[in-house]
Design a protein around this motif. Sequence first.
Motif, mmCIF file in Angstrom:
data_model
loop_
_atom_site.group_PDB
_atom_site.id
_atom_site.type_symbol
_atom_site.label_atom_id
_atom_site.label_comp_id
_atom_site.label_asym_id
_atom_site.label_seq_id
_atom_site.Cartn_x
_atom_site.Cartn_y
_atom_site.Cartn_z
ATOM 1 N N VAL A 260 0.739 -1.288 -0.106
ATOM 2 C CA VAL A 260 0.051 -0.046 -0.197
ATOM 3 C C VAL A 260 0.914 1.206 0.127
ATOM 4 O O VAL A 260 0.449 2.214 -0.673
ATOM 5 C CB VAL A 260 -0.839 -0.001 1.192
ATOM 6 N N ALA A 261 1.859 1.479 0.884
ATOM 7 C CA ALA A 261 2.914 2.322 0.936
ATOM 8 C C ALA A 261 3.637 2.517 -0.647
ATOM 9 O O ALA A 261 3.663 3.908 -0.926
ATOM 10 C CB ALA A 261 3.926 2.193 1.897
ATOM 11 N N HIS A 262 3.641 1.555 -1.290
ATOM 12 C CA HIS A 262 4.214 1.788 -2.817
ATOM 13 C C HIS A 262 3.382 2.437 -3.612
ATOM 14 O O HIS A 262 3.733 3.603 -4.131
ATOM 15 C CB HIS A 262 4.524 0.351 -3.078
ATOM 16 N N HIS A 263 2.049 2.132 -3.420
ATOM 17 C CA HIS A 263 0.903 2.806 -4.276
ATOM 18 C C HIS A 263 1.073 4.254 -3.946
ATOM 19 O O HIS A 263 0.725 4.994 -4.615
ATOM 20 C CB HIS A 263 -0.256 2.043 -4.314
ATOM 21 N N MET A 264 0.917 4.494 -2.468
ATOM 22 C CA MET A 264 0.433 5.828 -1.936
ATOM 23 C C MET A 264 1.939 6.634 -2.440
ATOM 24 O O MET A 264 1.584 7.840 -3.189
ATOM 25 C CB MET A 264 0.524 5.982 -0.525
ATOM 26 N N SER A 265 3.181 6.162 -2.272
ATOM 27 C CA SER A 265 4.232 7.092 -2.780
ATOM 28 C C SER A 265 4.159 7.281 -4.410
ATOM 29 O O SER A 265 4.680 8.647 -4.636
ATOM 30 C CB SER A 265 5.363 6.177 -2.513
ATOM 31 N N VAL A 266 3.870 6.217 -5.060
ATOM 32 C CA VAL A 266 3.722 6.501 -6.674
ATOM 33 C C VAL A 266 2.670 7.743 -6.716
ATOM 34 O O VAL A 266 2.778 8.597 -7.786
ATOM 35 C CB VAL A 266 3.263 5.332 -7.318
ATOM 36 N N ILE A 267 1.559 7.765 -6.248
ATOM 37 C CA ILE A 267 0.440 8.703 -6.468
ATOM 38 C C ILE A 267 1.036 10.081 -5.903
ATOM 39 O O ILE A 267 0.878 11.129 -6.764
ATOM 40 C CB ILE A 267 -0.651 8.358 -5.572
ATOM 41 N N SER A 268 1.618 10.094 -4.956
ATOM 42 C CA SER A 268 2.326 11.343 -4.249
ATOM 43 C C SER A 268 3.366 11.929 -5.531
ATOM 44 O O SER A 268 3.348 13.245 -5.813
ATOM 45 C CB SER A 268 3.262 11.136 -3.212
ATOM 46 N N ILE A 269 4.337 11.131 -6.013
ATOM 47 C CA ILE A 269 5.478 11.392 -6.970
ATOM 48 C C ILE A 269 4.510 12.014 -8.213
ATOM 49 O O ILE A 269 5.010 12.940 -8.723
ATOM 50 C CB ILE A 269 6.264 10.291 -7.299
ATOM 51 N N GLN A 270 3.650 10.969 -8.604
ATOM 52 C CA GLN A 270 2.911 11.493 -10.159
ATOM 53 C C GLN A 270 2.180 12.650 -9.763
ATOM 54 O O GLN A 270 2.068 13.894 -10.696
ATOM 55 C CB GLN A 270 1.766 10.396 -10.351
ATOM 56 N N ALA A 271 1.554 13.130 -8.621
ATOM 57 C CA ALA A 271 0.918 14.383 -8.399
ATOM 58 C C ALA A 271 1.807 15.520 -8.471
ATOM 59 O O ALA A 271 1.473 16.685 -8.675
ATOM 60 C CB ALA A 271 -0.048 14.250 -7.079
ATOM 61 N N GLN A 272 3.040 15.465 -7.987
ATOM 62 C CA GLN A 272 4.056 16.555 -7.903
ATOM 63 C C GLN A 272 4.399 16.742 -9.226
ATOM 64 O O GLN A 272 4.905 17.879 -9.625
ATOM 65 C CB GLN A 272 5.178 16.018 -6.898
ATOM 66 N N VAL A 273 4.683 15.571 -10.216
ATOM 67 C CA VAL A 273 5.461 15.682 -11.509
ATOM 68 C C VAL A 273 4.275 16.103 -12.637
ATOM 69 O O VAL A 273 4.880 16.918 -13.517
ATOM 70 C CB VAL A 273 6.059 14.352 -11.751
ATOM 71 N N ALA A 274 3.028 15.958 -12.400
ATOM 72 C CA ALA A 274 2.187 16.106 -13.328
ATOM 73 C C ALA A 274 2.208 17.698 -13.967
ATOM 74 O O ALA A 274 1.973 17.943 -15.218
ATOM 75 C CB ALA A 274 0.754 15.739 -12.779
ATOM 76 N N PRO A 275 2.198 18.703 -13.108
ATOM 77 C CA PRO A 275 2.209 20.028 -13.427
ATOM 78 C C PRO A 275 3.196 20.295 -14.388
ATOM 79 O O PRO A 275 3.234 21.285 -15.321
ATOM 80 C CB PRO A 275 2.187 20.840 -12.036
ATOM 81 N N HIS A 276 4.319 19.534 -14.232
ATOM 82 C CA HIS A 276 5.462 19.917 -15.229
ATOM 83 C C HIS A 276 5.306 19.432 -16.533
ATOM 84 O O HIS A 276 6.092 19.555 -17.393
ATOM 85 C CB HIS A 276 6.696 19.326 -14.578
ATOM 86 N N LEU A 277 4.557 18.529 -16.806
ATOM 87 C CA LEU A 277 4.218 17.626 -17.988
ATOM 88 C C LEU A 277 3.228 18.489 -18.824
ATOM 89 O O LEU A 277 2.897 18.193 -19.860
ATOM 90 C CB LEU A 277 3.795 16.169 -17.646
ATOM 91 N N VAL A 278 2.301 19.599 -18.460
ATOM 92 C CA VAL A 278 1.459 20.097 -18.869
ATOM 93 C C VAL A 278 1.862 21.745 -19.096
ATOM 94 O O VAL A 278 2.425 22.196 -18.287
ATOM 95 C CB VAL A 278 0.120 20.335 -18.226
ATOM 96 N N GLU A 279 1.688 22.182 -20.530
ATOM 97 C CA GLU A 279 1.887 23.496 -20.702
ATOM 98 C C GLU A 279 1.038 24.628 -20.340
ATOM 99 O O GLU A 279 -0.249 24.337 -20.374
ATOM 100 C CB GLU A 279 1.989 23.910 -22.245
ATOM 101 N N ASN A 280 1.575 25.478 -19.324
ATOM 102 C CA ASN A 280 0.564 26.389 -18.820
ATOM 103 C C ASN A 280 -0.598 26.022 -18.017
ATOM 104 O O ASN A 280 -1.747 26.091 -18.468
ATOM 105 C CB ASN A 280 0.180 27.360 -19.605
ATOM 106 N N PRO A 281 -0.278 24.902 -17.041
ATOM 107 C CA PRO A 281 -1.265 24.538 -15.981
ATOM 108 C C PRO A 281 -2.102 25.641 -15.433
ATOM 109 O O PRO A 281 -1.660 26.448 -14.964
ATOM 110 C CB PRO A 281 -0.491 23.577 -15.355
ATOM 111 N N THR A 282 -3.219 25.273 -15.189
ATOM 112 C CA THR A 282 -4.249 26.259 -14.584
ATOM 113 C C THR A 282 -4.061 26.033 -13.453
ATOM 114 O O THR A 282 -3.627 25.293 -12.503
ATOM 115 C CB THR A 282 -5.662 26.114 -14.828
ATOM 116 N N GLU A 283 -4.360 27.348 -12.498
ATOM 117 C CA GLU A 283 -4.110 27.149 -10.972
ATOM 118 C C GLU A 283 -5.292 26.112 -10.229
ATOM 119 O O GLU A 283 -4.787 25.570 -9.096
ATOM 120 C CB GLU A 283 -4.607 28.604 -10.424
ATOM 121 N N GLU A 284 -6.228 25.870 -10.982
ATOM 122 C CA GLU A 284 -7.003 24.910 -10.376
ATOM 123 C C GLU A 284 -6.476 23.656 -10.453
ATOM 124 O O GLU A 284 -6.639 22.754 -9.637
ATOM 125 C CB GLU A 284 -8.653 24.969 -11.104
#
Length: 479
Positions: A260-284
């Motif tokens: 379970v901790a592995h999946h939660m860690s992956v979710i945290s990392i993906q949520a942190q990296v996701a804004p950098h993969l999108v051009e001009n991400p919105t504040e929302e």
Amino acid sequence: MSAEPKNPTDHPGDAPPARSSASPIPAEDEPGPATPSRAARFRAWLGENPSSQSPPFSKYRWLRLLTYLLTFYAALAIMGAGAEELSDSYGLATAVALLCTSLQSVAIVLALRRPVPAWALSLAAAAVTALLARQQMLAPMLRLAHPNWPWSTPVLLAHMAVLLLLALRVRVRGTVAALGATALVTFLIEGFIGARLYTPTGEVAIGLFAVAALIGTTLRGRSEARTQLVRQTTITAEERARRTLLEERSRIARELHDVVAHHMSVISIQAQVAPHLVENPTEELKENLAGIRNNALEALTELRRVLGVLRSESPDEPRAEDISSLSAPGTGPVPDAPQPNLARLDSLLENTRAAGVDVVKAEEGDARGYPPGVELSAYRIVQEALSNVLRHAPGAKVRVDIAHFPNGIYLSIRNSPPSRPVQPTPGSGHGLLGMRERAAMLGGSVEAKPTRDGGFVVVAFLPRGGVPGPTESTPAGPP
């Protein structure tokens, strides 16, 4: 498990099905147990709560019938033969002697259900018989040859039987009171009233009555002690089974923490990296992803706290089986090591072969796409089965069948009979219980049973997605 004895100690079915009778401590505002009324206490004193040694003496119907027949026969014998003896010894009329012994016979039969009234009837009839005999012994025209008085033989035997039945059914204080009253009546008749030309039987009678009461009290106490012992043994077995279940679930929870901790860690990392993969991400979008990451980190923190509680309850928990000999080469049961999966089954089988067990593996299908929890449970089931072969079936041959289906994984671990005598080994008693808990957690099933040739087989099916598929049924094991 893989070659368990006929009654393996870790079989969850061996545990008593009844739940523990230990009741929790009542709250302050809850009423306590009701105090028995005077009528209830009086009924208990009269023998309403007999021991298992009390009539009908046995749970078997034929033995109860035999007991009643013997009691009735003894009552009839005292009524018939006793009447003749009273008539000859005391010079009583036959009808009077028969009436006196009939009352004693009725008291014996009544003592089977109502011992206190039966004792009172027997003592009253004995006193009346002694007083009637005294009148005969004082008569100037009769010369009786020193009869036994105040207790004649038939009356003495009848009252002993009544006291014995009373002691079997009534508490010790009631038995002592009845014995004391009998001794007092005997002392009053023989010592104060008295007669002449007789052989005194008061002291002998009191001694025999005390022996009968002591025998009945001892049997009742033995029965009550045995009942208490059985009750405590049952409660202990239930508590042990419950504790075993909780310990196994705690151990499974500690193992699944890493998954379970592995999946939660992956979710945290993906949520942190996701804004950098999108051009001009919105504040929302940034706020939502930051919220996801914070929630994942909070969940990880709570998981660490839960794991700390679980490990603090049983740190460095020992396993009955030698896990180190069945784990990956060069590794041991290290708490921080990665949890095993299906890819490590080959290493597990190699270590088992190195321990002297002939293991053959047969695998069908594609092993991809299983959740980590399914792979971990499958590995642990095979490991547990092989470890039991080492403990309970030395020299046996083992066949491990693994089949991958669209809806889950099928496991079969079958061993031949042991070729050497089985040495007794201490076990934790968690083997089959752990297998069933792991399978039930995923919606699967485990079956362990002996084979016709004297070996043992463990069959398990674990659904791929955590629940059984709607269309395909669990495949049958190999013949």
